[in-house]
Scaffold this motif. Structure first.
Motif, PDB file in Angstrom:
ATOM      1  N   PHE A 141      18.744   1.794  14.243  1.00 15.09           N
ATOM      2  CA  PHE A 141      18.649   0.371  14.921  1.00 15.09           C
ATOM      3  C   PHE A 141      17.371   0.379  15.729  1.00 15.09           C
ATOM      4  N   LEU A 142      17.238   1.427  16.270  1.00 17.00           N
ATOM      5  CA  LEU A 142      16.142   1.623  17.411  1.00 17.00           C
ATOM      6  C   LEU A 142      14.484   1.599  16.532  1.00 17.00           C
ATOM      7  N   GLU A 143      14.716   2.357  15.272  1.00 15.79           N
ATOM      8  CA  GLU A 143      13.626   2.433  14.560  1.00 15.79           C
ATOM      9  C   GLU A 143      13.322   0.992  13.997  1.00 15.79           C
ATOM     10  N   PHE A 144      14.155   0.439  13.510  1.00 18.59           N
ATOM     11  CA  PHE A 144      14.023  -1.076  12.780  1.00 18.59           C
ATOM     12  C   PHE A 144      13.372  -2.009  14.067  1.00 18.59           C
ATOM     13  N   ARG A 145      14.172  -1.809  15.176  1.00 15.01           N
ATOM     14  CA  ARG A 145      13.613  -2.814  16.266  1.00 15.01           C
ATOM     15  C   ARG A 145      12.418  -2.330  16.852  1.00 15.01           C
ATOM     16  N   ALA A 146      11.915  -1.378  16.911  1.00 12.96           N
ATOM     17  CA  ALA A 146      10.480  -0.735  16.978  1.00 12.96           C
ATOM     18  C   ALA A 146       9.459  -1.397  16.104  1.00 12.96           C
ATOM     19  N   ARG A 147       9.837  -1.710  14.713  1.00 21.13           N
ATOM     20  CA  ARG A 147       9.088  -2.394  13.688  1.00 21.13           C
ATOM     21  C   ARG A 147       9.271  -3.977  13.883  1.00 21.13           C
ATOM     22  N   GLY A 148       9.890  -4.442  14.806  1.00 19.54           N
ATOM     23  CA  GLY A 148      10.020  -5.729  14.821  1.00 19.54           C
ATOM     24  C   GLY A 148      11.158  -6.460  13.912  1.00 19.54           C
ATOM     25  N   LEU A 149      11.963  -5.684  13.324  1.00 25.26           N
ATOM     26  CA  LEU A 149      12.915  -5.967  12.285  1.00 25.26           C
ATOM     27  C   LEU A 149      14.011  -6.880  13.094  1.00 25.26           C
ATOM     28  N   ALA A 150      14.642  -7.935  12.634  1.00 26.49           N
ATOM     29  CA  ALA A 150      15.683  -8.598  13.013  1.00 26.49           C
ATOM     30  C   ALA A 150      16.870  -7.933  12.317  1.00 26.49           C
ATOM     31  N   VAL A 151      17.578  -7.171  13.197  1.00 28.60           N
ATOM     32  CA  VAL A 151      18.730  -6.633  12.527  1.00 28.60           C
ATOM     33  C   VAL A 151      19.626  -6.307  13.853  1.00 28.60           C
ATOM     34  N   THR A 152      20.956  -6.368  13.523  1.00 27.00           N
ATOM     35  CA  THR A 152      21.930  -5.736  14.837  1.00 27.00           C
ATOM     36  C   THR A 152      22.446  -4.488  14.548  1.00 27.00           C
ATOM     37  N   GLU A 153      22.972  -3.889  15.617  1.00 28.36           N
ATOM     38  CA  GLU A 153      23.230  -2.384  15.379  1.00 28.36           C
ATOM     39  C   GLU A 153      24.524  -2.413  14.580  1.00 28.36           C
ATOM     40  N   ALA A 154      25.320  -3.390  14.699  1.00 24.47           N
ATOM     41  CA  ALA A 154      26.657  -3.322  13.786  1.00 24.47           C
ATOM     42  C   ALA A 154      26.279  -3.411  12.428  1.00 24.47           C
ATOM     43  N   GLU A 155      25.202  -4.291  12.013  1.00 23.67           N
ATOM     44  CA  GLU A 155      24.666  -4.522  10.465  1.00 23.67           C
ATOM     45  C   GLU A 155      24.122  -3.061  10.126  1.00 23.67           C
ATOM     46  N   VAL A 156      23.546  -2.467  10.910  1.00 24.08           N
ATOM     47  CA  VAL A 156      23.055  -0.970  10.709  1.00 24.08           C
ATOM     48  C   VAL A 156      24.071  -0.033  10.361  1.00 24.08           C
ATOM     49  N   LEU A 157      25.036   0.074  11.282  1.00 21.34           N
ATOM     50  CA  LEU A 157      26.337   0.816  11.210  1.00 21.34           C
ATOM     51  C   LEU A 157      27.169   0.538   9.874  1.00 21.34           C
ATOM     52  N   ASP A 158      27.201  -0.738   9.579  1.00 22.12           N
ATOM     53  CA  ASP A 158      28.072  -1.257   8.348  1.00 22.12           C
ATOM     54  C   ASP A 158      27.187  -0.568   6.962  1.00 22.12           C
ATOM     55  N   ASP A 159      25.716  -0.685   6.978  1.00 22.68           N
ATOM     56  CA  ASP A 159      24.898  -0.210   5.977  1.00 22.68           C
ATOM     57  C   ASP A 159      24.992   1.481   5.994  1.00 22.68           C
ATOM     58  N   ILE A 160      25.263   2.078   6.974  1.00 26.36           N
ATOM     59  CA  ILE A 160      25.222   3.507   7.031  1.00 26.36           C
ATOM     60  C   ILE A 160      26.662   3.919   6.470  1.00 26.36           C
ATOM     61  N   ARG A 161      27.438   3.154   6.776  1.00 24.23           N
ATOM     62  CA  ARG A 161      28.831   3.497   6.182  1.00 24.23           C
ATOM     63  C   ARG A 161      29.025   3.177   4.434  1.00 24.23           C
ATOM     64  N   ARG A 162      28.441   2.039   4.177  1.00 27.35           N
ATOM     65  CA  ARG A 162      28.246   1.838   2.705  1.00 27.35           C
ATOM     66  C   ARG A 162      27.548   3.070   1.944  1.00 27.35           C
ATOM     67  N   ARG A 163      26.345   3.354   2.574  1.00 29.54           N
ATOM     68  CA  ARG A 163      25.750   4.233   1.983  1.00 29.54           C
ATOM     69  C   ARG A 163      26.469   5.673   1.863  1.00 29.54           C
ATOM     70  N   ASP A 164      26.868   6.043   3.189  1.00 33.22           N
ATOM     71  CA  ASP A 164      27.581   7.430   3.047  1.00 33.22           C
ATOM     72  C   ASP A 164      28.662   7.283   2.135  1.00 33.22           C
ATOM     73  N   ALA A 165      29.572   6.253   1.837  1.00 26.18           N
ATOM     74  CA  ALA A 165      30.670   6.125   0.664  1.00 26.18           C
ATOM     75  C   ALA A 165      29.880   6.346  -0.583  1.00 26.18           C
ATOM     76  N   ARG A 166      28.772   5.690  -0.965  1.00 25.48           N
ATOM     77  CA  ARG A 166      28.333   5.596  -2.288  1.00 25.48           C
ATOM     78  C   ARG A 166      27.575   7.184  -2.219  1.00 25.48           C
ATOM     79  N   ASP A 167      27.049   7.648  -1.320  1.00 26.77           N
ATOM     80  CA  ASP A 167      26.279   9.119  -1.678  1.00 26.77           C
ATOM     81  C   ASP A 167      27.348  10.028  -1.836  1.00 26.77           C
ATOM     82  N   THR A 168      28.403  10.034  -1.001  1.00 25.46           N
ATOM     83  CA  THR A 168      29.526  11.053  -1.259  1.00 25.46           C
ATOM     84  C   THR A 168      30.506  11.001  -2.314  1.00 25.46           C
ATOM     85  N   GLY A 169      30.410   9.546  -2.955  1.00 28.41           N
ATOM     86  CA  GLY A 169      31.464   9.319  -4.204  1.00 28.41           C
ATOM     87  C   GLY A 169      30.903   9.085  -5.329  1.00 28.41           C
ATOM     88  N   ARG A 170      29.480   9.404  -5.376  1.00 24.40           N
ATOM     89  CA  ARG A 170      28.811   9.253  -6.697  1.00 24.40           C
ATOM     90  C   ARG A 170      29.069  10.245  -7.833  1.00 24.40           C
TER      91      ARG A 170
END
Length: 207
Positions: A141-170
């Motif tokens: 989230f801090l990386e995205f904010r530093a780049r001026g991207l409009a995203v919330t920390e909750a959205e980033v956390l949801d994305d992280i969890r989705r990616r974790d599920a895909r990466d470990t479950g493929r």
């Protein structure tokens, strides 16, 4: 010397890869950029990341030397990379690229999700980097904010969890520590402490 660094999104493996490569005079490859590059090709052309045929064609035609790291460090590219990386055809197309990079003198540091288990199973040193999902989301989230991207920390956390599920479950090359990997939890560590801990693990493995 070949150093394999694996771990989930935003665990700090990319930063560690760059720093270890500089410390030991080795080349560095962020293999996640390869998959982000494939996803970027599809998304830029208006195609969905889950278009398996186009993803495989993009991987086969990918030129690692022409990847624009800044352009690929977006949430969309990261989400797309997690999708295309689940396709066996994409992974097969990028396998030789990564192995050739690792094999060239004087050695290399590669970071990704299957380096120690698939790409370089005989690496001299294997490190599996992790951190809590909440801490990883805060960092990203801090990386995205530093780049001026409009995203919330909750959205980033949801994305992280989705990616974790895909990466470990493929089915192909799932994210998991190699049996002989040394674990490094960076949840409570800043960058300098993480680098120092990683160097200590490398030195211990070399001894």
């Amino acid at each position: 010397m070949i150093i394999a660094i694996d771990g989930p999104a935003a665990s700090g493996k990319g930063t560690l890869g760059k720093r270890l490569a500089a410390h030991y005079g080795l080349r560095h490859l962020d293999t996640g950029l390869l998959y982000r590059g494939v996803a970027h090709v599809l998304l830029s052309a208006g195609h969905p990341a889950d278009d398996r045929v186009r993803a495989a064609a993009a991987a086969a035609a990918l030129d690692p030397g022409r990847l624009d790291e800044d352009a690929l460090k977006t949430q969309a590219a990261g989400e797309g990379a997690s999708i295309v990386s689940a396709f066996p055809e994409v992974r097969a197309a990028l396998l030789d690229v990564q192995r050739r990079f690792a094999a060239a003198p004087p050695g290399a540091v590669l970071d990704g999700r299957d380096i120690g288990t698939v790409i370089c199973p005989d690496a001299d040193v294997k490190i599996f980097v992790t951190a809590s999902a909440e801490e990883r989301a805060r960092r990203r989230f801090l990386e995205f904010r530093a780049r001026g991207l409009a995203v919330t920390e909750a959205e980033v956390l949801d994305d992280i969890r989705r990616r974790d599920a895909r990466d470990t479950g493929r089915a192909v090359a799932p994210l998991r520590p190699a049996a002989d990997a040394r674990l490094l939890d960076t949840t409570a560590l800043d960058v300098e402490a993480s680098v120092a801990a990683a160097i200590a693990l490398v030195e211990a493995a070399r001894r």
